[in-house]
Motif scaffolding. Sequence first.
Motif, PDB file in Angstrom:
ATOM      1  N   ALA A   1      23.355 -29.381 -11.409  1.00 22.91           N
ATOM      2  CA  ALA A   1      22.932 -28.173 -10.686  1.00 22.91           C
ATOM      3  C   ALA A   1      22.290 -27.190 -11.650  1.00 22.91           C
ATOM      4  N   ALA A   2      22.938 -26.989 -12.795  1.00 20.54           N
ATOM      5  CA  ALA A   2      22.434 -26.019 -13.774  1.00 20.54           C
ATOM      6  C   ALA A   2      21.032 -26.405 -14.255  1.00 20.54           C
ATOM      7  N   ALA A   3      20.743 -27.712 -14.330  1.00 22.65           N
ATOM      8  CA  ALA A   3      19.411 -28.167 -14.788  1.00 22.65           C
ATOM      9  C   ALA A   3      18.314 -27.690 -13.840  1.00 22.65           C
TER      10      ALA A   3
ATOM     11  N   LEU B   1      18.248 -26.442   0.034  1.00 25.42           N
ATOM     12  CA  LEU B   1      17.810 -26.138  -1.339  1.00 25.42           C
ATOM     13  C   LEU B   1      16.298 -26.004  -1.443  1.00 25.42           C
ATOM     14  N   ASP B   2      15.601 -26.361  -0.393  1.00 23.49           N
ATOM     15  CA  ASP B   2      14.151 -26.134  -0.356  1.00 23.49           C
ATOM     16  C   ASP B   2      13.850 -24.633  -0.348  1.00 23.49           C
ATOM     17  N   GLU B   3      14.827 -23.857   0.097  1.00 24.59           N
ATOM     18  CA  GLU B   3      14.695 -22.382   0.108  1.00 24.59           C
ATOM     19  C   GLU B   3      15.172 -21.876  -1.261  1.00 24.59           C
ATOM     20  N   ARG B   4      14.239 -21.337  -2.057  1.00 23.91           N
ATOM     21  CA  ARG B   4      14.568 -20.908  -3.427  1.00 23.91           C
ATOM     22  C   ARG B   4      15.560 -19.750  -3.484  1.00 23.91           C
TER      23      ARG B   4
ATOM     24  N   GLY C   1      23.280 -21.177  -5.062  1.00 24.20           N
ATOM     25  CA  GLY C   1      24.507 -21.882  -5.420  1.00 24.20           C
ATOM     26  C   GLY C   1      25.055 -22.677  -4.250  1.00 24.20           C
ATOM     27  N   VAL C   2      25.809 -23.724  -4.596  1.00 24.38           N
ATOM     28  CA  VAL C   2      26.460 -24.589  -3.608  1.00 24.38           C
ATOM     29  C   VAL C   2      27.923 -24.747  -3.995  1.00 24.38           C
ATOM     30  N   VAL C   3      28.801 -24.399  -3.051  1.00 21.87           N
ATOM     31  CA  VAL C   3      30.238 -24.560  -3.274  1.00 21.87           C
ATOM     32  C   VAL C   3      30.778 -25.482  -2.195  1.00 21.87           C
ATOM     33  N   THR C   4      31.467 -26.541  -2.593  1.00 24.74           N
ATOM     34  CA  THR C   4      32.108 -27.402  -1.599  1.00 24.74           C
ATOM     35  C   THR C   4      33.536 -26.888  -1.375  1.00 24.74           C
ATOM     36  N   TRP C   5      34.006 -27.051  -0.170  1.00 25.29           N
ATOM     37  CA  TRP C   5      35.327 -26.490   0.158  1.00 25.29           C
ATOM     38  C   TRP C   5      36.417 -27.475  -0.247  1.00 25.29           C
ATOM     39  N   GLY C   6      36.538 -27.577  -1.567  1.00 23.43           N
ATOM     40  CA  GLY C   6      37.389 -28.571  -2.207  1.00 23.43           C
ATOM     41  C   GLY C   6      36.509 -29.519  -3.008  1.00 23.43           C
TER      42      GLY C   6
ATOM     43  N   ALA D   1      20.503 -34.363  -4.434  1.00 21.42           N
ATOM     44  CA  ALA D   1      19.951 -33.132  -3.841  1.00 21.42           C
ATOM     45  C   ALA D   1      19.630 -32.112  -4.924  1.00 21.42           C
ATOM     46  N   PHE D   2      20.496 -32.013  -5.924  1.00 20.50           N
ATOM     47  CA  PHE D   2      20.213 -31.084  -7.029  1.00 20.50           C
ATOM     48  C   PHE D   2      18.952 -31.542  -7.767  1.00 20.50           C
ATOM     49  N   ALA D   3      18.849 -32.842  -8.042  1.00 18.68           N
ATOM     50  CA  ALA D   3      17.682 -33.355  -8.786  1.00 18.68           C
ATOM     51  C   ALA D   3      16.389 -33.103  -8.025  1.00 18.68           C
TER      52      ALA D   3
END
Length: 380
Positions: free
Chosen positions: A54-56, A320-323, A327-332, A373-375
């Motif tokens: 994600a950070a990349a 993620l197409d929307e700049r 951030g993305v957090v999964t609920w667990g 998805a991150f890539a």
Amino acid sequence: MSGPDGIGRRAFLAALGAAGAAVAGAAALLREDRDPGAGRAFPVQGAGTLRERAAARGLLYGAAIDSSQLRDAGFAALFARECGVLVPGTELKWLALRPAPGSYDFRGADALLGFAGAAGLQVRGHTLVWHQALPAWFAPTSASGAERMLREHVETVAGRYAGRLHSWDVVNEVVEPAHGRADALRDSPWLRLLGPGYIATAFHLAAAADPKARLVLNENWLELDHPDSERKRRAVLRLLDRLVAASVPVHALGVQCHLRAERAAGGPGRLRAFLGEVAALGLEILVTELDVADAALPADVAVRDRAVAAVYEDYLAAVLDERAVTGVVTWGLSDRYTWLTGHAPHPAGVPVRPLPFDRELRPKPAWNALARAFAAAPRR
Ligand code: G3I
């Protein structure tokens, strides 16, 4: 097929038919014939944790966690490796923080902030104002009483962690069109006692208590290509527009993204368009509670994992197409600890599989889907 004679035979065949219909119904419920992820593969290039991947792309990835899970050393180590941000699942809610009117219990929250600090994780605060997870003693009877409680809570809790949090979910799930109000606000104790202005008040109090934290309006059921979801998206956009126009310090919209594999059929098109409208208000967007419930899928693990991963990848590709989504957090992080075990168990009695890691802490196709998805996401 041998069976009883004459009348008995007809009754037997009728009963067999009824039984067959019942079994067919159950099978249809379990949808053993379904394989929505059929043909999908989720190859991943290179090495790296979800946090690194994600950070990349200039994105933040993390997950929700309860302080009790820190006792699970293997899980805690995995969490520290894979996540760049942590969200307390319950420890920053009124019910956990407020054992009595005049007292606070920060032990759970402090344990999670200590863990995050040692692991170099950022922390999201969740949540200062919600209509759920309120302590039994919470029963203000006047506007002045409710205002005093709100002010004291936000000043004490947000003030304690000032400068240490990535963001706060200042208010959670405040829009509910089904309650019939013209402004589509949820009929909650906060609204009944303080009126619609309580939302702006909460944001102003949070901004004064922690000028560094991003302040987030967090919402659910925005994700579906469904009239109810569309009604909610319109109402949330109108509320955000009012808050921004009134210079209320709201910085971001949190989109919870509790998805269900069987209802993803409509796809994320409407959600994608909505995110563009939110971004046009100058707001940041966070995916705050992403998971994919699999209770309506067949029991077969490979089928469920493929279908869940397909929903992760398809939704995140759109989102993620929307700049403005940062951030993305999964609920667990692991199926070993998901709220869905209790909330949406699988009718076949098999363990649910909604998250990136399985109960044995092994990565699943959903992990690959997040990595892919991150890539594929535009770099922030
Ligand atoms: O920690 C206690 C444990 O000691 C006790 O034995 C057990 C049985 O009573 O309860 C445990 O606390 C539970 C807590 O989760 C930790 O597991 C609470 O009863 C339970 O109500 C609480 O549920 C949480 C719920 O929010 C209410 O706070 C769920 O885990 C959490 O996943 C859920 O998360 C919400 C978000 O905050 C907002 N969006 C929806 C999402 C799902 O409902």
